[in-house]
Design an enzyme around this catalytic site. Structure first.
Site, PDB file in Angstrom:
ATOM      1  CB  THR A   1      -5.618   6.471  11.385  1.00 10.30           C
ATOM      2  OG1 THR A   1      -5.548   7.415  10.313  1.00 10.30           O
ATOM      3  CG2 THR A   1      -4.247   6.239  11.977  1.00 10.30           C
ATOM      4  CD  GLU A   2      -8.019   6.060   6.178  1.00 16.92           C
ATOM      5  OE1 GLU A   2      -8.336   5.866   7.372  1.00 16.92           O
ATOM      6  OE2 GLU A   2      -8.663   6.816   5.418  1.00 16.92           O
ATOM      7  CG  ASN A   3      -2.162   7.532   8.386  1.00 14.47           C
ATOM      8  OD1 ASN A   3      -3.226   7.310   8.959  1.00 14.47           O
ATOM      9  ND2 ASN A   3      -1.238   8.302   8.887  1.00 14.47           N
TER      10      ASN A   3
ATOM     11  CG  ASN B   1     -11.192   4.313   9.284  1.00 16.87           C
ATOM     12  OD1 ASN B   1     -11.665   5.385   8.924  1.00 16.87           O
ATOM     13  ND2 ASN B   1      -9.989   3.900   8.919  1.00 16.87           N
TER      14      ASN B   1
ATOM     15  CB  SER C   1      -3.307  -0.022   6.648  1.00 14.64           C
ATOM     16  OG  SER C   1      -4.291   0.786   7.256  1.00 14.64           O
TER      17      SER C   1
END
Lengths: 236, 209, 236, 209
Positions: free
Chosen positions: B39-41, B16, B81
């Site tokens: 990607t945390e979204n 990340n 996520s």
């Protein structure tokens, strides 16, 4: 480069050690990774703690692993089946330990284990014998019990299709516990009907993203427990 | 700095990248290695920026910039996520910093000023859950103050979380004994780095020592 | 018989009341239900508590709702954007309340709210100012804080395709918070690009099962925030 | 009994049916109504049993019998299935019973005998999370003992959870005042039902009272 394909099913389970905690996917026969379980029987690891909703049927798959004396403890919600006496006999004679967990609590404990959540509160089991030994806490005037996240050394699960990055999709109600178990085990081992290259599964429909998966072995025509039981098979 | 960080990422890592300099790392994958970017979204398998005019407003990264997806990518919702992040399934996260303390404390979300709008995003989740935390930062602030310090004065993102720091002057590990110099930039001396660091630096051990 | 189709977007949001808690899907502009938000502005409900990861951009969508003075409190993780001064100005002058929540904690609190979990423990925020006021507990030698489940009166979300039972799929990273919010709100209101009959979405790929959804309204060509901002639109 | 229960289920309800008699309810959907059946092993929109020879071992219900899926169905994993149950998203659950107490306590998973293999499945989750809990049961055990009692002697599935009970003799609500008779089977008298019930029954109020 990333390629999680493992050539043989015996290689896939080779490092499962005595005393390991092993989560095994499946609800009844749906999703049961029969070939991986049989490979584990052949491999010989013993004194296992096994997490599964049930305790298998007939004398194949999970029931065969239990019958072979490899399971010291079952963590499950429903250790009864219409066609297996393997678990009941060992249990009544005190040769296997049972941790009985309500089905939803079991599912959520596994998810929590995979999510880095060491504990959560639930209303399930409050006021019942299964509440014993658990901390109680009141939120908004209602009582809840503290349940702990559950993790494992290995998970054995069955997919419908996998890619070499470890992305998985499942078939109908065979999905059940597998996606959560894949997140909660240090090493997740998958048997899949079909293995494809990355891109062979639409990114929108992936159920288990590849980072939760360590090894994938292809079993193109997996056996169903009910067919084996009907044929009178007793493994090995 | 970004290319230097990429050298230290093992093949097959799930990574990340924070917003800013860390985002640049994706351009420097060493020959023969494959990294998968999270990607945390809600995307694992983030690819490079789209060609001009080919981006989509509904395919963006955590910095809200348009990105692409590689073959083998997957989309998922926010709780899933953060199962990846908080459950310890991401191997490495590279973040920027306001301050790093010698015990690994990181401050990177707020100066704590009375007028600041506090905004934390996913930083506290990342430092609490990802296996290794690398920091990439200029060695000093624009005003020349050290960012590597004895103790952070800004509000923490997480305590004792940083493993390694990459600056324009050096590569430094956070160890139980404090800041351990690992590598020094060409033409820079130990004393030069130490003068610009707010806590003692342990020198690089000589190979024969 | 089950048909969640609602003819007009104003009907869809008609009963949102003053003081309601409203979860709004989206991360940045991806997944933001711009047309539902604009309908809510037209509808007039005020003193709202809004849950969203951000605080909107420009003077459209969520930023326009805030600018119109309808939002008493924001629960979010990142109330800053490069192109909006709406929230900062209200916040600095003390006219809007902020509950700042780490992004993963926000996501998990919403999921917990929808799952009947009143509280869970996480390592996120331990040892930081955001730990203030939270109970700490140690599991396995590590400290965690207790976080509470989050629910809402309404959720406004954007889907890519819906069926009349309320089953939903999303588009790429527009999925983000919407599936969890759909579970955590008493009334979930969906704007969808496309509405199909039951059977029009493969049961294997449904992301939000219909029982979490109350109303579906078709917005075939939804606006993107960035396009509105670039065009200088200020709503209404 | 199964058809009688179906009469009380509102159009559009999301329903979970326990194993045994409750399963039969699916055959009695009243004209003009639509119910969506949930089975906790991962299917919303469960349809009838497959034609002989057309079933699939990987499409089963919570009783592990082969089923089908209706148009508009969805599959999901166990944690998501119990979000539906434990989060209060299922309208109604119909369960069997060993005992129901006058305060709504339900015992339906274990007789507590020393030789019994305890097995709970999803019962405790259902009673804790589903909005309304109906019980369908014979009024008495095979040996003639009442199953509707002052207090359960078997281990509880959940305290104060049952809303309504359907037996071969009557329909009975659980109210703050105790068991409230709602309906009596044709040819059966109040006294006959009361004699076979282990706690006081409140008679049906006369319509003009």
């Amino acid at each position: 480069m990333i390629n999680k394909d493992v050539a043989s099913i015996s290689d896939a389970v080779a490092d499962i050690f005595d005393g390991a905690t092993v989560m095994i996917g499946g609800f009844g026969e749906a999703g049961s990774p029969v070939e991986l379980i049989h490979a584990l029987i052949d491999q010989g690891a013993k004194n296992l703690t096994v997490v599964n909703n049930n305790t298998g049927s007939g004398e194949v798959g999970l029931a065969a692993l239990i019958k072979a004396g490899r399971v010291a403890k079952m963590i499950c919600s429903y250790p009864r089946s219409m066609n297996s006496t393997v678990f009941p006999e060992l249990y009544k004679s005190g040769r296997i330990e049972l941790e009985l967990v309500p089905q939803g609590t079991l599912a959520e404990r596994i998810r929590a284990g995979g999510a880095g959540i060491p504990g959560f509160y639930t209303a399930t089991s409050v006021g019942t014998p299964l509440e014993e030994g658990k901390e109680r806490k009141t939120f908004g005037g209602r009582d809840y019990v503290l349940e702990l996240g559950l993790t494992a050394d290995f998970a054995l699960i069955k997919a419908h299709r996998a890619d070499t990055h470890g992305n998985l999709i499942y078939n109908k109600t065979a999905r059940n516990f597998a996606p959560a178990m894949a997140t909660a085990a240090k090493v997740t081992i998958v048997q899949t009907r079909e293995l494809v290259a990355p891109g062979g599964i639409d990114p929108e429909v992936v159920i288990t993203p590849g980072l939760f998966v360590n090894r994938v072995v292809t079993v193109a025509n997996p056996a169903h427990e009910s067919a084996l039981v009907a044929a009178g098979v007793s493994y090995p | 700095m970004a290319s230097r960080v990429a050298q230290d990422i093992p093949d097959g890592s799930y990574v990340n990248l924070g917003i800013g300099i860390p985002e640049l790392i994706a351009k420097f994958v060493p020959e023969g290695r494959e990294f998968i970017y999270h990607t945390e979204n809600g995307l694992l398998g983030m690819g490079p920026s789209p060609e001009p005019g080919e981006g989509e407003p509904e395919l963006i990264n955590a910095g809200k910039r348009q990105v692409t997806a590689i073959p083998g990518a997957s989309y998922f919702h926010h709780p899933d996520s953060f199962v990846m992040i908080r459950g310890g399934h991401i191997d490495l996260c590279v973040l920027g910093a306001l301050q790093v303390a010698q015990n690994g404390d990181l401050a990177n979300w707020s100066t704590g000023g009375p007028d600041a709008i506090p905004a934390v995003g996913g930083a506290m989740d990342l430092v609490a859950g990802v296996k290794s935390i690398f920091v990439v930062t200029q060695h000093c602030t624009k005003k020349g103050a050290p960012k590597l310090v004895e103790a952070c004065t800004f509000p923490l993102t997480g305590p004792a979380v940083v493993d390694r720091i990459y600056t324009d002057l050096a590569v430094i590990d956070v160890t139980p004994a404090g800041f351990q110099l690992v590598e020094i930039s060409p033409g820079v001396t130990f004393d030069y780095v130490q003068e610009r660091t707010g806590a003692p630096l342990l020198p690089i051990a000589s190979p024969t020592a």
